[in-house]
Every structure is written in structure tokens, then in C-alpha cells.
Write a protein that holds these residues in place. Structure first.
Motif, PDB file in Angstrom:
ATOM      1  N   GLU A   7       0.898  -1.259   0.097  1.00 63.31           N
ATOM      2  CA  GLU A   7      -0.200   0.033  -0.199  1.00 63.31           C
ATOM      3  C   GLU A   7       0.913   1.051  -0.185  1.00 63.31           C
ATOM      4  O   GLU A   7       1.794   1.327   0.687  1.00 63.31           O
ATOM      5  CB  GLU A   7      -0.977  -0.154   1.128  1.00 63.31           C
ATOM      6  CG  GLU A   7      -1.586   1.319   1.851  1.00 63.31           C
ATOM      7  CD  GLU A   7      -2.402   1.851   0.502  1.00 63.31           C
ATOM      8  OE1 GLU A   7      -2.347   2.694   0.229  1.00 63.31           O
ATOM      9  OE2 GLU A   7      -3.780   1.290   0.903  1.00 63.31           O
ATOM     10  N   ASP A   8       0.689   2.185  -1.072  1.00 61.19           N
ATOM     11  CA  ASP A   8       1.681   3.399  -1.054  1.00 61.19           C
ATOM     12  C   ASP A   8       1.351   4.381  -0.107  1.00 61.19           C
ATOM     13  O   ASP A   8       1.958   5.238  -0.022  1.00 61.19           O
ATOM     14  CB  ASP A   8       1.739   3.666  -2.420  1.00 61.19           C
ATOM     15  CG  ASP A   8       0.326   4.222  -3.162  1.00 61.19           C
ATOM     16  OD1 ASP A   8      -0.594   3.312  -2.745  1.00 61.19           O
ATOM     17  OD2 ASP A   8       0.207   5.397  -3.545  1.00 61.19           O
ATOM     18  N   GLU A   9      -0.060   4.463   0.324  1.00 57.10           N
ATOM     19  CA  GLU A   9      -0.106   5.496   1.455  1.00 57.10           C
ATOM     20  C   GLU A   9       0.159   5.208   2.546  1.00 57.10           C
ATOM     21  O   GLU A   9      -0.313   4.108   3.369  1.00 57.10           O
ATOM     22  CB  GLU A   9      -1.777   6.042   1.055  1.00 57.10           C
ATOM     23  CG  GLU A   9      -2.215   6.532   0.222  1.00 57.10           C
ATOM     24  CD  GLU A   9      -3.644   6.736   0.146  1.00 57.10           C
ATOM     25  OE1 GLU A   9      -4.553   7.178   0.831  1.00 57.10           O
ATOM     26  OE2 GLU A   9      -4.403   5.846  -0.958  1.00 57.10           O
ATOM     27  N   ASP A  51      -3.206  -3.096  -2.237  1.00 57.41           N
ATOM     28  CA  ASP A  51      -3.802  -1.827  -2.852  1.00 57.41           C
ATOM     29  C   ASP A  51      -3.687  -1.868  -4.358  1.00 57.41           C
ATOM     30  O   ASP A  51      -2.786  -2.506  -5.009  1.00 57.41           O
ATOM     31  CB  ASP A  51      -3.006  -0.394  -2.427  1.00 57.41           C
ATOM     32  CG  ASP A  51      -3.613   0.568  -2.748  1.00 57.41           C
ATOM     33  OD1 ASP A  51      -4.984   0.554  -2.818  1.00 57.41           O
ATOM     34  OD2 ASP A  51      -3.267   1.768  -2.894  1.00 57.41           O
ATOM     35  N   MET A  53      -4.276   0.619  -6.653  1.00 62.13           N
ATOM     36  CA  MET A  53      -3.510   1.729  -7.569  1.00 62.13           C
ATOM     37  C   MET A  53      -2.095   1.913  -6.567  1.00 62.13           C
ATOM     38  O   MET A  53      -2.044   2.441  -5.556  1.00 62.13           O
ATOM     39  CB  MET A  53      -4.059   3.110  -7.275  1.00 62.13           C
ATOM     40  CG  MET A  53      -5.558   3.151  -7.726  1.00 62.13           C
ATOM     41  SD  MET A  53      -5.791   2.722  -9.491  1.00 62.13           S
ATOM     42  CE  MET A  53      -5.467   4.295 -10.272  1.00 62.13           C
ATOM     43  N   LYS A 102     -12.164   1.496  -0.362  1.00 61.58           N
ATOM     44  CA  LYS A 102     -11.825   2.431   0.452  1.00 61.58           C
ATOM     45  C   LYS A 102     -12.714   3.411   0.618  1.00 61.58           C
ATOM     46  O   LYS A 102     -13.285   3.791  -0.449  1.00 61.58           O
ATOM     47  CB  LYS A 102     -10.452   3.055   0.155  1.00 61.58           C
ATOM     48  CG  LYS A 102      -9.250   2.125   0.268  1.00 61.58           C
ATOM     49  CD  LYS A 102      -8.010   3.028  -0.138  1.00 61.58           C
ATOM     50  CE  LYS A 102      -6.725   2.067  -0.300  1.00 61.58           C
ATOM     51  NZ  LYS A 102      -5.809   2.910  -0.735  1.00 61.58           N
TER      52      LYS A 102
HETATM   53 CA    CA Z   1      -2.965   3.662  -3.678  1.00 65.34          CA
END
Ligand code: CA
Length: 225
Positions: A7-9, A51, A53, A102
Motif C-alpha cells: 500500500e503506497d499511502e 492496494d 493503485m 476504501k
Molecule cells: Ca494507492
């Protein structure tokens, strides 16, 4: 059980990691699809939260497809901001086992994680059983006969893993790889120490009953009657 979060966030990744750790799982988090793919190819993960994206050469959907092509069958829960039917279908077609839109509630994520980690053969309802020992992954209740047993998070995770693999040889390496995350300092005797803690709680207080934890010298351990 060991979980990989891709997950990039950072806020979401850390919240999911911390929350799942409080539930007793060992969790590693990575933040882009390139490291995600290399981590996810490790068969020691019991579940992946992915995730959709993601920055990197490929996105979450492609990462998922690639894993399935490579015969990595780790259960995957895909996270996405989008929730149209077309997106859900695309996610599931790429090989994900479940899908969460989400913003999601942490309780819902936990429920889905637990559902995917459940293994039918040793499962009666939601409880894992061996003789008169029972462990409920949803309520965290552990009992031997009618006597409730209090376990720490790590002890609980260890026992849950051993119940999933009851009557099999469980090596120390399996335990290190499934119960501890990569940042943990696991010393050669760490496993012995924790097995000792568990014995003191599930076997020693019940001298009239058959012990359930067995040491197989040179091999590892076995949980059986
Ligand atoms: Ca993302």
C-alpha cells in the motif's frame, strides 16, 4: 500467521500494519509494486493485503495477475478507492480472493482476513480444535476443557499456527517465517522460549491430561494428542 501489506499511502499502510499486529499477526509493509512483487513471491506469507493503485512498473491488478501466473496462491485481499461493479470484477478476475473498497472499516478488513485464513479441515464453526483444546480466532478465547487460558499475542499466534498444522512436523524455520515479521530479532532460542511459555499454559497446568506439544529432537515440534 504472517501478512504482507502492499500500500503506497503510508498512513493507511501503517494503520493496517499496527491494527493487524494488535490482532496477533506478524505484518510487513511495502509501498510500491516493485518491492511488493518481490516480497509477495515469498511463499511464507499467509495472506496479502494489496492496494490496487500503486506506484511502480505495474499496478495492483497486474501484480496480482503476475503472482497467479507464477503459481503463488497466497490469499489476496485487494483494496481500492473505486467501487464500481466493473472494477470489482476486474480485481477478482485478476486472481484476488476478496475486495474491499476504501474507505473501509478496520473491523471489516479483520473479518475478511480471518475468513480467508480459515482452513476448513480443522475447523468446526470458527474454532480451531485439538482434543479438549480450543482456540477461537474471532474472540481470542483459548480454553482447555472449560478452563480459559490467557495468552500473549505471540503465544496466541504461535498456537493458532500450530493448530492449523496439527499432527504435522513444524520446523523452527516455519515458525520464524510465519509468526515473526522481518524486523524482529529472532534469536536461535526464541522459538524454544515461546514454546516453553505455551507449554506452561496449555500442558503443565493439566498433569492428568496428555501433553499436546511435542518436541521432535532435530526436527522441530508437533502439536498432537
Ligand atoms: Ca494507492
Amino acid at each position: 500467521m504472517r501478512i504482507l501489506v502492499i500500500e503506497d499511502e503510508p498512513k493507511i499502510a501503517q494503520a493496517v500494519k499496527k491494527g493487524l499486529e494488535l490482532k496477533g499477526y506478524a505484518v510487513d509493509a511495502v509501498y510500491d509494486s516493485d518491492s511488493g512483487l518481490s516480497y509477495a513471491s515469498d511463499p511464507d506469507y499467509d495472506l496479502i493485503v494489496l492496494d490496487r493503485m500503486l506506484p511502480g512498473k505495474i499496478d495492483g491488478t497486474e501484480l496480482c495477475k503476475k503472482l497467479r501466473e507464477d503459481k503463488i496462491n497466497t490469499p489476496i485481499i485487494m483494496l481500492t478507492a473505486r467501487g464500481t461493479i466493473g472494477d470489482r470484477v476486474e480485481g477478482l478476475n485478476s486472481g484476488a480472493d476478496d475486495y474491499l473498497v476504501k474507505p473501509f472499516s478496520f473491523d471489516e478488513l479483520t473479518a475478511r482476513v480471518q475468513a480467508l485464513l480459515r482452513r476448513p479441515p480443522v475447523n468446526v464453526g470458527t474454532e480451531l480444535l485439538l482434543d479438549d483444546l480450543s482456540l477461537n480466532p474471532q474472540t481470542y478465547q483459548v480454553k482447555r476443557g472449560n478452563k480459559p487460558i490467557k495468552l500473549s499475542h505471540k503465544e496466541f499466534a504461535l498456537l493458532e499456527y500450530m493448530l492449523h498444522h496439527q499432527n504435522q512436523i513444524i520446523t523452527k524455520e516455519m515458525l520464524v517465517n510465519h509468526i515473526w515479521d522481518e524486523d524482529s530479532d529472532v534469536l536461535p532460542n526464541t522459538i524454544e522460549v515461546y514454546i516453553g511459555y505455551l507449554r506452561n499454559k496449555i500442558d503443565r497446568p493439566f498433569p492428568k491430561k496428555k501433553p499436546l506439544i511435542h518436541t521432535l529432537r532435530g526436527f522441530g515440534y508437533k502439536l498432537s494428542l
